[in-house]
Design a protein around this motif. Structure first.
Motif, short mmCIF file in Angstrom:
data_model
loop_
_atom_site.label_atom_id
_atom_site.label_comp_id
_atom_site.label_asym_id
_atom_site.label_seq_id
_atom_site.Cartn_x
_atom_site.Cartn_y
_atom_site.Cartn_z
N ALA A 241 -21.56 71.65 1.17
CA ALA A 241 -20.96 72.39 2.29
C ALA A 241 -19.44 72.30 2.23
N GLN A 242 -18.93 71.13 1.93
CA GLN A 242 -17.48 70.94 1.85
C GLN A 242 -16.89 71.73 0.70
N ILE B 24 -13.05 78.07 9.65
CA ILE B 24 -14.10 77.46 8.83
C ILE B 24 -14.47 76.12 9.46
N HIS B 25 -15.76 75.94 9.73
CA HIS B 25 -16.27 74.69 10.28
C HIS B 25 -17.38 74.22 9.36
N HIS B 26 -17.32 72.96 8.93
CA HIS B 26 -18.40 72.48 8.07
C HIS B 26 -18.77 71.05 8.43
N TYR C 259 -24.05 72.39 6.37
CA TYR C 259 -23.71 73.72 6.89
C TYR C 259 -22.22 74.01 6.76
N CYS C 260 -21.93 75.29 6.72
CA CYS C 260 -20.55 75.76 6.79
C CYS C 260 -20.58 77.08 7.56
N ALA D 135 -16.68 75.30 1.72
CA ALA D 135 -15.58 75.50 2.66
C ALA D 135 -14.25 75.60 1.92
N THR E 72 -23.37 81.31 9.41
CA THR E 72 -23.53 79.91 9.03
C THR E 72 -24.33 79.86 7.75
#
Length: 146
Positions: free
Chosen positions: A73-74, A93-95, A99-100, A77, A64
Motif C-alpha cells: 500500500a505504501q 492520498i491516504h494509506h 489500503y490506499c 502511494a 480505495t
C-alpha cells in the motif's frame, strides 16, 4: 511552474469533445475561472474509470485500492505521488495496512475537471501494473526487519 501542454489531437476526442482514452491524456493547467463539471458530464466520464466514485462537497473522485500488506500500500502511494508530480495534478492520498485511498478534484474550481478523470485512469494503470517492492527498485535499500 507548469509549462503549457501542446493541444490534444482531435482524433483523441469523440464527437462530444470528450477524451476517448483517458490514460493517454495529459493534464492541462487549470487556471480557474471556469465552472466545474456538471452531473451529466461527470457521469459520462465516470463510466471510463470503473471503481471510482464521486463524493460531494466538493465533487471529487475517490477510489480505495486494496493490498496484501502495508508495504505494498505504501509503495503504491509513493507511485501515485510520483505520477502526480510528473503530471502537475496532485491527489489527496491516504494509506495504511492493506489500503490506499486516492482522491482527485481541481481545487481552483472547487470541483471536477477533465484532468481529474485523466489522473484517475492513469492511477488505475499503476494499480494494474506489477508491484515492485521498494527494496527491489531502490538498489541497496534494505527493508526494515521487525
Amino acid at each position: 511552474m507548469a509549462t503549457a501542454q501542446p493541444p490534444r489531437p482531435e482524433s483523441a476526442r469523440d464527437e462530444n469533445g470528450m477524451v476517448c482514452d483517458l490514460a493517454s491524456g495529459t493534464c492541462e493547467p487549470c487556471r480557474g475561472g471556469i465552472p466545474p463539471m456538471d452531473r451529466t458530464m461527470i457521469q459520462r466520464y465516470l463510466v471510463q474509470v470503473p471503481g471510482w466514485s464521486v463524493a460531494e462537497n466538493p465533487d471529487r473522485l475517490v477510489r480505495t485500492f486494496t493490498f496484501d500488506n502495508f508495504r505494498a500500500a505504501q509503495a503504491f502511494a509513493v507511485r501515485v505521488g510520483d505520477l502526480c508530480e510528473e503530471e502537475g495534478h496532485h491527489a489527496d492520498i491516504h494509506h495504511g495496512w492493506g489500503y490506499c485511498t486516492v482522491e482527485f478534484w481541481t481545487h481552483k474550481i472547487n470541483g471536477l475537471h477533465e484532468n481529474d478523470f485523466i489522473m484517475a485512469a492513469k492511477v488505475d494503470g499503476l494499480y494494474s501494473g506489477p508491484y515492485v517492492p521498494a527494496s527491489a527498485s531502490m538498489g541497496d535499500a534494505v527493508p526494515t526487519r521487525r
